[in-house]
Write a protein that holds these residues in place. Structure first.
Motif, PDB file in Angstrom:
ATOM      1  N   ARG A  10      64.444  73.593  75.494  1.00  0.00           N
ATOM      2  CA  ARG A  10      64.508  72.424  74.555  1.00  0.00           C
ATOM      3  C   ARG A  10      65.846  72.806  73.759  1.00  0.00           C
ATOM      4  N   ALA A  11      66.739  71.594  72.534  1.00  0.00           N
ATOM      5  CA  ALA A  11      67.317  71.843  72.450  1.00  0.00           C
ATOM      6  C   ALA A  11      68.344  70.018  71.616  1.00  0.00           C
ATOM      7  N   PRO A  12      68.501  71.340  70.341  1.00  0.00           N
ATOM      8  CA  PRO A  12      68.784  70.254  69.164  1.00  0.00           C
ATOM      9  C   PRO A  12      69.799  69.167  69.431  1.00  0.00           C
ATOM     10  N   GLY A  13      69.675  68.383  69.004  1.00  0.00           N
ATOM     11  CA  GLY A  13      70.789  67.063  69.485  1.00  0.00           C
ATOM     12  C   GLY A  13      71.481  66.598  67.931  1.00  0.00           C
ATOM     13  N   ALA A  14      72.061  65.720  67.622  1.00  0.00           N
ATOM     14  CA  ALA A  14      72.380  65.315  66.914  1.00  0.00           C
ATOM     15  C   ALA A  14      71.386  65.028  65.915  1.00  0.00           C
ATOM     16  N   SER A  15      70.143  63.817  66.254  1.00  0.00           N
ATOM     17  CA  SER A  15      69.114  63.689  65.834  1.00  0.00           C
ATOM     18  C   SER A  15      67.426  64.013  67.047  1.00  0.00           C
ATOM     19  N   LEU A  16      68.228  63.926  68.369  1.00  0.00           N
ATOM     20  CA  LEU A  16      67.234  64.303  69.216  1.00  0.00           C
ATOM     21  C   LEU A  16      66.932  65.651  69.146  1.00  0.00           C
ATOM     22  N   LEU A  17      65.631  65.410  70.081  1.00  0.00           N
ATOM     23  CA  LEU A  17      65.543  67.085  70.598  1.00  0.00           C
ATOM     24  C   LEU A  17      65.128  66.585  71.808  1.00  0.00           C
ATOM     25  N   VAL A  18      65.170  67.684  73.268  1.00  0.00           N
ATOM     26  CA  VAL A  18      65.415  67.036  74.391  1.00  0.00           C
ATOM     27  C   VAL A  18      64.542  68.434  74.920  1.00  0.00           C
ATOM     28  N   ASP A  19      63.260  68.083  75.875  1.00  0.00           N
ATOM     29  CA  ASP A  19      62.658  69.095  76.521  1.00  0.00           C
ATOM     30  C   ASP A  19      62.966  68.828  78.420  1.00  0.00           C
ATOM     31  N   GLN A  20      63.328  69.654  78.531  1.00  0.00           N
ATOM     32  CA  GLN A  20      63.630  69.612  80.356  1.00  0.00           C
ATOM     33  C   GLN A  20      62.442  70.810  81.218  1.00  0.00           C
ATOM     34  N   ILE A  21      62.006  69.393  81.917  1.00  0.00           N
ATOM     35  CA  ILE A  21      61.254  70.100  82.858  1.00  0.00           C
ATOM     36  C   ILE A  21      61.151  69.784  84.346  1.00  0.00           C
ATOM     37  N   ARG A  22      60.991  70.660  85.000  1.00  0.00           N
ATOM     38  CA  ARG A  22      61.863  71.225  85.895  1.00  0.00           C
ATOM     39  C   ARG A  22      60.497  71.249  86.988  1.00  0.00           C
ATOM     40  N   LYS A 135      65.587  56.229  65.610  1.00  0.00           N
ATOM     41  CA  LYS A 135      67.184  56.030  64.239  1.00  0.00           C
ATOM     42  C   LYS A 135      68.065  56.362  65.234  1.00  0.00           C
ATOM     43  N   ALA A 136      67.800  56.613  66.880  1.00  0.00           N
ATOM     44  CA  ALA A 136      68.924  56.739  67.680  1.00  0.00           C
ATOM     45  C   ALA A 136      68.886  55.549  68.665  1.00  0.00           C
ATOM     46  N   GLU A 137      69.875  55.863  69.684  1.00  0.00           N
ATOM     47  CA  GLU A 137      69.989  54.516  70.564  1.00  0.00           C
ATOM     48  C   GLU A 137      70.501  55.132  71.791  1.00  0.00           C
ATOM     49  N   MET A 138      70.225  54.637  73.197  1.00  0.00           N
ATOM     50  CA  MET A 138      70.580  55.429  73.930  1.00  0.00           C
ATOM     51  C   MET A 138      71.461  54.462  75.260  1.00  0.00           C
ATOM     52  N   ILE A 151      71.897  54.988  87.701  1.00  0.00           N
ATOM     53  CA  ILE A 151      72.530  55.117  86.003  1.00  0.00           C
ATOM     54  C   ILE A 151      73.011  56.486  85.100  1.00  0.00           C
ATOM     55  N   CYS A 152      73.517  57.044  84.366  1.00  0.00           N
ATOM     56  CA  CYS A 152      73.483  57.598  83.620  1.00  0.00           C
ATOM     57  C   CYS A 152      72.629  57.139  81.860  1.00  0.00           C
ATOM     58  N   LEU A 153      72.421  58.232  81.106  1.00  0.00           N
ATOM     59  CA  LEU A 153      71.939  57.855  80.174  1.00  0.00           C
ATOM     60  C   LEU A 153      72.777  58.483  78.573  1.00  0.00           C
ATOM     61  N   TYR A 154      73.433  58.049  78.187  1.00  0.00           N
ATOM     62  CA  TYR A 154      74.485  58.425  76.951  1.00  0.00           C
ATOM     63  C   TYR A 154      73.815  58.436  75.641  1.00  0.00           C
ATOM     64  N   THR A 155      73.645  59.272  74.617  1.00  0.00           N
ATOM     65  CA  THR A 155      73.855  59.139  73.748  1.00  0.00           C
ATOM     66  C   THR A 155      74.671  60.075  72.983  1.00  0.00           C
ATOM     67  N   GLU A 156      75.186  60.178  71.299  1.00  0.00           N
ATOM     68  CA  GLU A 156      75.683  61.095  71.195  1.00  0.00           C
ATOM     69  C   GLU A 156      75.903  62.429  71.041  1.00  0.00           C
ATOM     70  N   GLY A 157      76.678  62.999  71.912  1.00  0.00           N
ATOM     71  CA  GLY A 157      76.063  64.862  71.894  1.00  0.00           C
ATOM     72  C   GLY A 157      75.248  65.071  73.529  1.00  0.00           C
ATOM     73  N   VAL A 193      85.559  60.367  80.322  1.00  0.00           N
ATOM     74  CA  VAL A 193      86.200  59.587  79.711  1.00  0.00           C
ATOM     75  C   VAL A 193      85.202  60.426  77.593  1.00  0.00           C
ATOM     76  N   LEU A 194      83.743  60.639  78.344  1.00  0.00           N
ATOM     77  CA  LEU A 194      83.417  61.259  77.193  1.00  0.00           C
ATOM     78  C   LEU A 194      83.209  62.664  76.496  1.00  0.00           C
ATOM     79  N   PRO A 195      82.892  62.689  75.388  1.00  0.00           N
ATOM     80  CA  PRO A 195      83.720  64.047  74.489  1.00  0.00           C
ATOM     81  C   PRO A 195      83.385  65.419  75.602  1.00  0.00           C
ATOM     82  N   ASP A 196      84.192  66.397  75.230  1.00  0.00           N
ATOM     83  CA  ASP A 196      83.859  67.805  76.021  1.00  0.00           C
ATOM     84  C   ASP A 196      82.885  68.502  76.067  1.00  0.00           C
ATOM     85  N   SER A 197      82.553  68.021  74.804  1.00  0.00           N
ATOM     86  CA  SER A 197      81.132  68.912  74.508  1.00  0.00           C
ATOM     87  C   SER A 197      79.993  68.203  74.449  1.00  0.00           C
ATOM     88  N   THR A 198      80.482  67.309  75.455  1.00  0.00           N
ATOM     89  CA  THR A 198      78.819  66.873  75.628  1.00  0.00           C
ATOM     90  C   THR A 198      77.416  67.122  76.423  1.00  0.00           C
TER      91      THR A 198
END
Length: 231
Positions: A10-22, A135-138, A151-157, A193-198
Motif C-alpha cells: 500500500r502506498a500513499p499518492g497525491a490523493s490516492l491509495l494503491v494496493d498492489q496484489i500479486r 476527486k482524481a483522474e486517471m 495502455i498505461c494509466l497515469y495520474t500525478e505521481g 517524458v513523465l516526471p522522474d519522481s513518478t
C-alpha cells in the motif's frame, strides 16, 4: 525509493491509495487504486484470484467504478469477469484489444492458467481519455509495443505500466501484435517524458523491487538507457 515489502503493498499518492496484489501463476500485479476521500476505486489488470482481489476491495470498503485491463493477454484478464460481476465496475480496454479479449483461444488459455474468459468491455478507449476516480483522474496512455492496444494509466505521481515497462526491463516483443519499434516509440514519447519522481507500478513481479520510478529506470534500465542514448 523503498522496495515493496510483500505481495500486497500500500502506498500513499497525491490523493490516492494503491494496493498492489500479486496474483496467478505468472506473478501478475493487480492494483486496487482508491480515493480515500470518496471511497471510489479502480482495479487494474485483474489477472487471477478474483477472491483475493475482492477481499482487498471489501477490506478497504471501496466502491469499484472502473476495471481496466492494460491489454488482452489472459494472465491480465482472467479475473475480470468475477470482479465485474461482484462489484459492478465498468470494464475498460483499448479498441485494439477488443477482438483478442474475447476470442476463443484467449478464453481457453485463461482457463488453463486458472482464470476464466473475459467479458466484452463496457467502455472502449483509444488513448487520451480520462477516467474520473473520486476527486482524481486517471489518463489513458496508448502505449503499443507489447501488444497493439496496450495502455498505461497515469495520474500525478503514479504510472500503472502494464507490460510496457518493468523494474529494470520492458515488455517482450516476440508475440503476435507486438513490435520493438512501437515499444521504443511508446517509451520515448509517452513514458520517459513523465516526471522522474513518478512511481512506476509494473504489470509483473519480475524485478528485485515491487515498483520503481521513471528516474531510476532512466539510470538503471539497460533498454531505456540504450533508447535514450540513441535519441
Amino acid at each position: 525509493m523503498n522496495p515493496g515489502t510483500g505481495s500486497e503493498d500500500r502506498a500513499p499518492g497525491a490523493s490516492l491509495l494503491v494496493d498492489q496484489i500479486r496474483v496467478g501463476l505468472f506473478r501478475v500485479f493487480t492494483y486496487l487504486v482508491s480515493d480515500p476521500r470518496t471511497g471510489e476505486g479502480l482495479v487494474v489488470d485483474p489477472g487471477a484470484e478474483a477472491g483475493r482481489i475482492l477481499r482487498m476491495v471489501h477490506k478497504r470498503k471501496v466502491s469499484v467504478r472502473w476495471i481496466v485491463c492494460t491489454h488482452s493477454h489472459p494472465d491480465h484478464t482472467g479475473a475480470a469477469a468475477g470482479v465485474r460481476k461482484a462489484t459492478g465496475g465498468l470494464l475498460v480496454v483499448h479498441e485494439g484489444e477488443v477482438r483478442a479479449l474475447t476470442k476463443w483461444g484467449n478464453r481457453l488459455l485463461s482457463r488453463m492458467i486458472g482464470g476464466q474468459g473475459a467479458p466484452s468491455p463496457d467502455r472502449i478507449v483509444r488513448g487520451g481519455e480520462r477516467l474520473a476516480l473520486g476527486k482524481a483522474e486517471m489518463e489513458i496512455l496508448h502505449t503499443p509495443g507489447h501488444s497493439a492496444g496496450g495502455i498505461c494509466l497515469y495520474t500525478e505521481g503514479h504510472l500503472f505500466s502494464g507490460d510496457t515497462l518493468f523494474v529494470g526491463s520492458v515488455g517482450r516483443t516476440d508475440l503476435p501484435g507486438s513490435s520493438v519499434e512501437a515499444l521504443a516509440r511508446s517509451l520515448r514519447e509517452k513514458i520517459l517524458v513523465l516526471p522522474d519522481s513518478t512511481i512506476v507500478w509494473p504489470g509483473h513481479d519480475y524485478g528485485d523491487q515491487t515498483h520503481t520510478t521513471i528516474g531510476w529506470e532512466k539510470e538503471e534500465n539497460p533498454f531505456v538507457r540504450a533508447l535514450l542514448a540513441g535519441s
